[in-house]
Design a protein around this motif. Structure first.
Motif, short mmCIF file in Angstrom:
data_model
loop_
_atom_site.label_atom_id
_atom_site.label_comp_id
_atom_site.label_asym_id
_atom_site.label_seq_id
_atom_site.Cartn_x
_atom_site.Cartn_y
_atom_site.Cartn_z
N UNK A 160 29.62 39.59 -7.58
CA UNK A 160 28.47 38.98 -6.93
C UNK A 160 28.41 37.50 -7.32
N UNK A 161 27.83 36.70 -6.42
CA UNK A 161 27.93 35.25 -6.53
C UNK A 161 26.55 34.61 -6.43
N UNK A 178 26.00 36.78 7.31
CA UNK A 178 24.73 37.44 7.66
C UNK A 178 24.42 38.70 6.86
N UNK A 179 25.41 39.55 6.56
CA UNK A 179 25.13 40.80 5.85
C UNK A 179 25.24 40.64 4.34
N UNK A 180 26.05 39.71 3.91
CA UNK A 180 26.38 39.62 2.49
C UNK A 180 25.50 38.68 1.69
N UNK A 181 24.60 37.95 2.34
CA UNK A 181 23.89 36.89 1.62
C UNK A 181 22.38 36.95 1.83
N UNK A 227 22.84 47.47 -7.13
CA UNK A 227 24.29 47.71 -7.07
C UNK A 227 24.71 48.36 -5.76
N UNK A 228 23.77 48.97 -5.06
CA UNK A 228 24.10 49.63 -3.80
C UNK A 228 23.85 48.75 -2.58
N UNK A 229 23.37 47.55 -2.82
CA UNK A 229 23.08 46.64 -1.71
C UNK A 229 24.34 45.92 -1.25
N UNK A 230 24.47 45.67 0.06
CA UNK A 230 25.64 44.90 0.54
C UNK A 230 25.56 43.41 0.19
N UNK A 231 24.39 42.96 -0.28
CA UNK A 231 24.21 41.54 -0.60
C UNK A 231 25.00 41.19 -1.86
N UNK A 232 25.94 40.26 -1.70
CA UNK A 232 26.79 39.81 -2.82
C UNK A 232 26.59 38.35 -3.14
#
Length: 954
Positions: free
Chosen positions: A515-516, A534-537, A559-564
């Motif tokens: 994750x960033x 759009x999905x990752x941030x 930890x289960x979220x697609x947001x990285x």
């Protein structure tokens, strides 16, 4: 509290130590187990507030506990405290521990008035951190967030967290009319205290209002002197917190003035007769009322004497933009410089760096900077004059702001109008979307005139030049070319945001499980990045509501979220924790080294389990890239490899030195930079030496840990709980987890076992590192004991008890501590002497509690333990160990008694031993009566040992 302790002593019947067991006709076979468990329970209860077994989400690390203990033992001495620990060492937790002890000293029935000032965006984050060490019971919390600063004062009991950004607006007398009167917090906490800065020569209080002194400094000065609110009084304790408390010597001295002003040693720290050396000398004395605490990451260790922080690596990633884009940047830079020089204004190093940062962030951000600059250097006498202005320069401004609105709208799929509101947050000025949506040339966009008025009101009119129409025309033409760069160039002719976005997507693909945290200086760039991912941030910006911020942070931490990726602006520079990420990307490289340290510290902090990489994104061919390359080369040549030291050195540079470095880089005179860096390095070392000379050396005292708590609970289960406590049966298990081992070569993961206990259906862990570093926590609570709370009144006396539903371990300890016939036991002389060789003559050990330990000044009260034991020979006139046993000695002896009780299947004690113990009990009662001192109106001496058990050494 003092009267409550004295009254029972004066009124109670005489208690002979050991009476409960020795007074029985037949010796209870379980007397050893019962007494050992009761003493163990009393010891736990005496350590509820020791720091390591208090019920909370945080077990303090050694350096945090040392500060807590220092403040607890110096509560009546310390009036001011500066916590200057390095980024990531947990300063908020340290303050929480100090506040918890102060709450205990006040008594939960007596309110504590505390005001905690921090950045506006951190209020809820601070609340969560404080609640992790000061938990509420049954949903009740004494920690409150003030959404509106002016409302603080309507109720001041408890801990109130408010915005320093808001507080500093009320330093002028005209604004104070909006504030309530009579507001007087007892404790004032200033978070991020480096915002209380001054470069002025503050040799009198009247100079504090000068321009080189921040409003935050002025506000805090007024608060600590009781002048901020009408009819206010100075606080009793002021705590300053900052990892970067100063950047220059004037800031250093002025912070010391603020820190010591109005203390018992220095009435007026702003006196022209008071030298820097005078202040330093006062701070360095052992009995100073001001304490300075300064620890660095390399200085602190875990309880197992291991490193607490991962390796931080800085990677500079030069990115390639097209020649056309670089040429456009150079043209813009040179045009701004040319216009400034033509009007007698310099445009040098720092200003150029700021411009380049905007131009290489994104085309929209660069265009907005240029728009603002052009508006600021225009002037219309009236709105009518502006409306009638159809010059090319003004028409270009209208095209530019309308084009910016359209470009931003293109990033919002929900927008159907083709325009969005354009905001300038630092100026608190929006251009409304509806107004911008009207067609040109009929639309005069009158907000440009209003924006001009606001900008020029904020400037010194005499020092802000008005550019010629031709100059504004040329610059706005370049700004329009920048804004529309992508429309007129091929994909090969890459602009800044395209180069950076391509790099970001590549790094995300390379580290698919990481994750960033991405930092940008621009809200507009922030929007561009999150629309590209759009999905990752998610974004975290200052204009978001608290609920929106919480939601964004939760998605990154899940930890289960697609947001990285969390894209953040300066709203996240300080205070927030993001250990779930281990990559920090500086999309825009802040020109302020302290900001870079703070931003890296959002990830490289306590709780991080992986090595951290920070990326500095720079565009090749820009001044920023040349500067970074030159500085790295010069630091390498000087033998300075520590990135943190490099940032500290750069942070110590004056504006003049920054300007000189800029010129040397532009002219290729790199060797001349060395002298500047050497001087800055020496200045940094001198200031760190000053901090080192001023800092208190904290000696940590031994306290029971959760590991020892687990051992005790397990021994109790083996001994078998008496009937009164059987409802508190515990079941123990272990959980395997991966523990990080931090090394210079990189972080390794090792297999560890966390001990788990289940009691009354609730699960607890005794491994604090599992709570800090473990990723799969299963909602496990950290085992510990809560403070006791007032129960129903009985005969006018307030009873304090643990809350069974919330505090099962505390309830178990309470049940065992209240056993009536568990106050005598025996120990073999050989076993005792092996553990305590200094007490070879001991025949009897008297356990006693000291409820007034903090105010005892008796010669034998040098130990800080609430529960101690006194060793006596056949001479009962005074104990062999006059000060009493230390906390560690008490734990060791009780552990011996527990082990003996486990081994004793049936114990036969000679009648002569019991009779001798009865006689000793009477002798010890005489010693207690003669030694006890209850103070009074004329006598200030207190010594109040309360006997709880007798141990015979046989």
């Amino acid at each position: 509290m003092l009267e409550q302790a004295e009254q029972p002593i004066e009124q109670a019947k005489i208690y002979f130590p050991g009476k409960g067991v020795l007074g029985e006709k037949d010796l209870n076979p379980a007397f050893q187990a019962n007494t050992a468990m009761r003493l163990g329970a009393l010891e736990l209860l005496a350590n509820i507030f020791s720091g390591r077994i208090s019920a909370s989400d945080k077990d303090p690390f050694p350096h945090q506990l040392a500060l807590q203990q220092h403040m607890k033992s110096h509560q009546t001495q310390v009036q001011r405290l500066l916590i200057a620990d390095e980024v990531g060492l947990g300063k908020t937790i340290e303050v929480g521990l100090v506040l918890r002890d102060l709450l205990v000293a006040h008594g939960y029935s007596k309110p504590l008035r505390c005001l905690y000032l921090t950045k506006g965006g951190l209020l809820d984050d601070v609340k969560l951190k404080l609640q992790s060490v000061i938990p509420g019971i049954d949903g009740e919390s004494i920690i409150q967030v003030e959404k509106s600063f002016v409302e603080y004062g309507n109720r001041t009991d408890g801990i109130h967290i408010a915005s320093m950004d808001a507080a500093r607006r009320y330093v002028k007398q005209a604004q104070k009319k909006k504030l309530p009167t009579g507001v007087s917090p007892e404790i004032l906490i200033i978070d991020e205290a480096h915002h209380c800065a001054s470069e002025d020569e503050l040799t009198s209080p009247q100079r504090i209002g000068l321009t080189a002194t921040t409003r935050a400094y002025e506000a805090v000065y007024q608060m600590i002197t009781g002048k901020f609110w009408q009819d206010s009084v100075p606080p009793k304790l002021v705590i300053f917190m900052s990892a970067t408390p100063f950047r220059s010597r004037p800031q250093f001295i002025n912070l010391l003035r603020l820190l010591t002003h109005g203390t018992s040693e220095i009435e007026n720290a702003y006196s022209p007769n008071l030298t820097d050396q005078d202040i330093v000398q006062v701070l360095g004395s052992d009995d100073s009322s001001t304490a300075v605490i300064w620890r660095q990451q390399d200085d602190v260790r875990s309880w197992s004497d291991k490193r607490l922080f991962p390796k931080l690596t800085i990677k500079r990633s030069p990115l390639q933009a097209s020649k056309e884009y670089l040429q456009l940047i150079r043209d813009i830079r040179e045009k701004v410089k040319e216009i400034c020089n033509a009007n007698g204004e310099s445009f040098g190093g720092f200003a150029i760096r700021q411009l380049e940062t905007r131009l290489t962030s994104s085309t929209i951000t660069g265009a907005m900077w240029l728009f603002r600059w052009c508006v600021r250097h225009q002037k219309w006498k009236t709105q009518d004059e502006y409306r009638q202005d159809t010059s090319e320069s003004t028409e270009n401004l209208r095209k530019l702001i309308k084009g910016i609105s359209q470009k931003l709208a293109a990033y919002d799929e929900r927008n159907k109008s083709g325009h969005v509101t354009v905001s300038f947050p630092s100026d608190d000025f929006p251009f409304d979307a509806k107004s911008l949506g009207q067609p040109l040339p009929g639309n005069k966009i009158v907000d440009i005139y209003r924006f001009n008025e606001k900008l020029r009101r904020g400037d010194d009119e005499d020092n802000t030049f008005v550019a010629a129409h031709e100059e504004i025309t040329e610059l706005t033409e370049l700004a329009l070319e920048l804004l529309n760069f992508a429309d007129f160039h091929s994909e090969d002719e890459t602009g800044a945001e395209n180069a950076k976005l391509t790099w970001l997507k590549d790094i995300l693909a390379e580290y698919r499980k990481s994750k960033f945290l991405v930092f940008t200086e621009s809200l507009q760039t922030c929007e561009i990045i999150i629309k590209a991912l759009p999905r990752e941030s998610e974004k975290l910006t200052g204009d978001m509501s608290l609920a929106e911020r919480d939601a964004a942070v939760s998605k990154l931490r899940d930890v289960n979220s697609p947001v990285r990726v969390l894209v953040a602006t300066s709203a996240t520079d300080e205070g927030f924790d993001f250990q779930v990420a281990n990559h920090v990307i500086h999309w825009d490289l802040s020109p302020n080294p302290a900001v870079l340290m703070q931003r890296n510290g959002r990830v490289a902090r306590l709780g991080q389990i992986a090595d951290v990489i920070a990326y500095y994104l720079v565009i090749e061919g820009t001044h920023e890239e040349r500067r970074e390359r030159a500085l790295v080369d010069r630091f390498t040549a000087l033998g300075i490899k520590d990135e943190r030291m490099c940032l500290k050195i750069l942070g110590a540079l004056t504006n003049e030195q920054e300007e000189q470095i800029f010129q040397n880089i532009e002219e290729g005179k790199f060797s001349l930079i060395d002298d500047i860096l050497k001087g800055a390095e020496q200045a940094q070392k001198d200031m760190e030496k000053n901090l080192g000379d001023l800092k208190k050396l904290l000696d940590r005292q031994w306290v029971i840990s959760r590991e020892e708590l687990a051992k005790r609970l397990e021994r109790w289960m083996e001994l078998g709980l008496p009937g009164v406590a059987q409802e508190h049966e515990l079941i123990f298990s272990t959980k395997e987890w991966s523990r990080p081992v931090f090394r210079d070569e990189g972080t390794l993961m090792e297999v560890a076992q966390a001990k788990i206990a289940t009691i009354q259906g609730r699960k607890f862990t005794f491994d604090p590192e599992f709570k800090v570093f473990g990723r799969e926590k299963e909602n496990l609570l950290l085992a510990g004991l809560y403070p006791w709370y007032p129960d129903d009144r009985e005969d006018g006396v307030i009873k304090h008890r643990p809350l069974k539903s919330a505090d099962p371990i505390g309830s178990l300890a309470c049940s065992l501590a209240r056993q009536r016939k568990a106050d005598f036991t025996i120990i073999q002389a050989g076993q005792f002497h092996e553990k305590f060789p200094d007490l070879l003559d001991a025949q009897y050990l008297l356990f006693a509690t000291h409820p007034l330990r903090e105010i005892e000044n008796h010669a034998s009260a040098s130990t800080d333990s609430y529960l101690t034991f006194y060793a006596f020979s056949s001479d009962f006139s005074q104990p062999i160990n006059l000060p009493g046993a230390s906390a560690k000695e008490v734990y060791d002896l009780i552990s011996l008694l527990e082990e003996n009780a486990l081994k004793a299947s049936s114990t036969s004690v000679k009648i002569s031993v019991l009779e001798a113990a009865k006689n000793a009990s009477q002798e010890l009662t005489n010693w207690l009566n003669q030694s006890r001192k209850l103070g009074g109106l004329t006598k200030k001496s207190y010594f109040l040992p309360i006997p709880v058990a007798l141990v015979a050494v046989i």
